[in-house]
Scaffold this active site. Structure first.
Site, short mmCIF file in Angstrom:
data_model
loop_
_atom_site.label_atom_id
_atom_site.label_comp_id
_atom_site.label_asym_id
_atom_site.label_seq_id
_atom_site.Cartn_x
_atom_site.Cartn_y
_atom_site.Cartn_z
N LYS A 11 0.91 -0.89 0.16
CA LYS A 11 0.00 0.08 0.17
C LYS A 11 0.74 1.72 -0.07
O LYS A 11 2.34 1.45 -0.26
CB LYS A 11 -1.04 0.13 1.25
CG LYS A 11 -1.91 -1.37 1.07
CD LYS A 11 -2.76 -1.39 2.64
CE LYS A 11 -3.85 -2.56 2.20
NZ LYS A 11 -4.88 -2.48 3.28
N TYR A 51 -12.39 -1.79 -3.46
CA TYR A 51 -12.96 -1.80 -2.14
C TYR A 51 -14.93 -1.67 -1.52
O TYR A 51 -14.79 -1.38 -0.94
CB TYR A 51 -11.98 -0.61 -1.12
CG TYR A 51 -10.91 -1.38 -0.81
CD1 TYR A 51 -10.59 -2.64 0.47
CD2 TYR A 51 -10.20 -1.05 -0.97
CE1 TYR A 51 -9.37 -2.57 0.37
CE2 TYR A 51 -8.79 -0.87 -1.04
CZ TYR A 51 -8.54 -1.82 0.43
OH TYR A 51 -7.14 -2.85 0.64
N PHE A 59 -14.72 4.33 8.23
CA PHE A 59 -13.61 3.90 7.54
C PHE A 59 -13.61 4.16 6.15
O PHE A 59 -12.83 4.52 5.77
CB PHE A 59 -11.93 3.07 8.09
CG PHE A 59 -12.87 1.58 7.18
CD1 PHE A 59 -12.40 1.79 6.42
CD2 PHE A 59 -13.91 0.66 8.68
CE1 PHE A 59 -12.06 -0.13 6.45
CE2 PHE A 59 -13.97 -0.29 8.41
CZ PHE A 59 -13.29 -0.85 6.84
N ARG A 87 -2.31 -14.61 4.06
CA ARG A 87 -2.91 -14.24 5.49
C ARG A 87 -2.02 -14.08 6.72
O ARG A 87 -2.49 -13.41 7.27
CB ARG A 87 -4.57 -14.31 5.72
CG ARG A 87 -5.27 -13.79 4.54
CD ARG A 87 -5.58 -12.45 4.04
NE ARG A 87 -5.82 -11.73 5.50
CZ ARG A 87 -6.77 -10.89 5.65
NH1 ARG A 87 -7.63 -10.28 3.90
NH2 ARG A 87 -7.44 -10.33 5.97
N THR A 93 -5.47 -7.59 10.28
CA THR A 93 -6.00 -6.16 10.22
C THR A 93 -5.15 -4.78 10.67
O THR A 93 -5.01 -4.10 10.04
CB THR A 93 -7.54 -5.81 9.93
OG1 THR A 93 -8.00 -6.79 9.70
CG2 THR A 93 -7.43 -4.31 8.95
N ARG A 104 2.76 -6.93 9.03
CA ARG A 104 2.18 -5.66 9.10
C ARG A 104 2.48 -5.51 10.47
O ARG A 104 2.59 -4.45 11.05
CB ARG A 104 0.57 -6.06 9.58
CG ARG A 104 -0.41 -5.96 8.33
CD ARG A 104 -1.83 -6.53 8.02
NE ARG A 104 -2.62 -5.35 7.23
CZ ARG A 104 -3.71 -6.27 6.47
NH1 ARG A 104 -4.00 -7.37 7.43
NH2 ARG A 104 -3.69 -6.01 5.48
N ASN A 114 -2.45 -0.58 6.83
CA ASN A 114 -1.87 -1.27 7.48
C ASN A 114 -0.76 -2.16 6.30
O ASN A 114 -0.74 -3.02 6.43
CB ASN A 114 -2.63 -2.18 8.03
CG ASN A 114 -3.99 -2.36 7.07
OD1 ASN A 114 -3.80 -1.95 5.93
ND2 ASN A 114 -4.79 -3.12 7.74
N HIS A 117 -1.69 -5.40 1.30
CA HIS A 117 -3.73 -6.44 1.33
C HIS A 117 -3.27 -7.96 1.11
O HIS A 117 -1.83 -8.38 0.21
CB HIS A 117 -4.01 -5.66 0.17
CG HIS A 117 -5.28 -6.26 -0.35
ND1 HIS A 117 -6.87 -5.92 0.19
CD2 HIS A 117 -5.32 -7.64 -1.07
CE1 HIS A 117 -7.18 -7.20 -0.18
NE2 HIS A 117 -7.30 -7.78 -0.93
N GLU A 128 -9.61 -9.94 -7.44
CA GLU A 128 -9.21 -8.72 -7.58
C GLU A 128 -6.97 -8.65 -8.50
O GLU A 128 -7.17 -7.97 -8.73
CB GLU A 128 -8.20 -8.60 -5.89
CG GLU A 128 -9.63 -8.74 -5.45
CD GLU A 128 -8.97 -8.51 -3.62
OE1 GLU A 128 -10.13 -8.69 -3.03
OE2 GLU A 128 -7.84 -9.45 -3.22
#
Ligand code: UDP
Ligand code: MG
Length: 139
Positions: A11, A51, A59, A87, A93, A104, A114, A117, A128
């Site tokens: 990100k 998203y 948010f 993950r 998250t 993270r 964070n 993704h 995606e």
């Protein structure tokens, strides 16, 4: 059927902080093969679509602002059990809840900024990946 592929974005905060190399090193050292990768920037329309599932969440405006403020690294990754294992590698998250050694925990600022993704299902990994890459950009 599990496809053994997942989709990730490093990100804008990761790119801004110069963490592309360190994060990619963790990803490849964890056994993921890079199938597709590019430096790109999402438009507001891109981020709202990507998203879309979160569009009613409080948010959402902040998330769209964050994800469009600078370039990201988008990539498709391959490994046995890719979605679940990735993950695990990125952690929770909220980095405050993320396990030691996760991406993270190491690189994220907050629950909103964070660092990375990771797709949450094989179905979303395919959607995606196709959002960012054409078939001829996947190797
Ligand atoms: N997010 C946020 N505030 C929250 C929850 C999520 O800003 O309370 C942002 C954060 O960047 C997160 C993204 O929205 O990565 C998508 O949320 P999701 O619950 O899907 O988390 P993820 O799958 O990325 O762990
Ligand atoms: Mg998610």
């Amino acid at each position: 059927m599990a496809t053994n592929r997942t989709f990730t974005m490093l990100k804008p905060d990761s790119v801004e902080k110069g963490n592309i190399g360190a994060i990619l090193e963790k990803i490849t050292a964890s056994g993921f093969r890079i199938v597709a990768m590019k430096l790109t920037q999402m438009t507001t329309a891109d981020a709202k679509a990507f998203y879309g599932i979160h569009s009613e969440r409080p948010f959402f405006p902040e998330l769209v602002e964050y994800m469009t403020r600078g370039p990201i690294v988008a990539a498709i990754l391959e490994k046995e059990n890719a979605v679940e294992d990735f993950r695990t590698l990125i952690g929770a998250t909220n980095p405050a809840d993320a396990a030691e050694g996760t991406i993270r925990k190491l690189f994220a600022n907050s629950i909103s900024e964070n660092a990375v993704h990771g797709s949450d299902s094989d179905e979303n990994a395919a959607i995606e990946g196709a959002f960012h890459f054409s078939g001829r950009e996947m190797f």
